[in-house]
Scaffold this motif. Structure first.
Motif: not given
Length: 179
Positions: A22, A78-82, A117, A122
């Motif tokens: 990711t 997962s597609g979210t950086d967080v 990111s 975040s």
């Protein structure tokens, strides 16, 4: 992420390099070999077979196949950086708590994750993300005692209970006494 401590690419991780994928920080030249071992370990699927057959010198080919191959291994990407940063930070703190990585290397990896990111607030707000800027301070000639204390406090972030006990050793010598 090619400079892992004590890692030459010969270790084969479980098929869960989701965070590094990711964040775009996965050493793609190692992945076809890993895929071959995942196949030998009982995972199966056409994308995994194709991935294992790649040479690994074309990162675009590897990255194109990896999400499907991971799905065939039962791993969701997962597609979210967080979420990816949280997983990566947890892995980094485990390496540190286990004595496999030093504090300066960890600070460098945190900076790479933040850069990947786009320095998202975040991600910076995560416990290890708050080390933002420490790499510059370190490179500039020293780490303040506050920064060293921040690194010491964060080293147990996400570590397993046994590793947390090992992580309770005194203030980091390299951070407290920069070379």
């Amino acid at each position: 992420m090619h400079d892992w401590p004590g890692h030459s690419g010969s270790e084969v991780p479980a098929p869960t390099p989701v965070a590094w994928l990711t964040l775009g920080m996965l050493p793609t030249e190692w992945i076809p070999r890993w895929a071959a071992f995942w196949l030998a370990g009982g995972y199966d699927g056409s994308a995994l077979v194709e991935l294992a057959g790649l040479h690994g010198d074309d990162p675009h080919e590897v990255r194109a196949l990896l999400p499907a191959a991971l799905a065939e291994c039962g791993v969701a990407v997962s597609g979210t950086d967080v979420a990816a940063a949280m997983e990566a930070f947890t892995h980094l703190t485990q390496l540190y708590a286990d004595g496999k990585a030093g504090e300066r290397w960890i600070v460098n990896k945190v900076d790479q994750i933040l850069a990947s990111s786009g320095y998202a607030n975040s991600v910076i707000s995560l416990p290890l993300g708050q080390l933002y800027g420490l790499d510059d301070e370190w490179a500039g000639g020293g780490v303040s005692s506050y920064a060293a204390e921040q690194l010491r406090l964060r080293r147990a972030h996400g570590a397993k209970p046994a590793a947390q006990a090992r992580a309770a050793r005194p203030l980091l010598s390299a951070a407290a006494n920069p070379a």
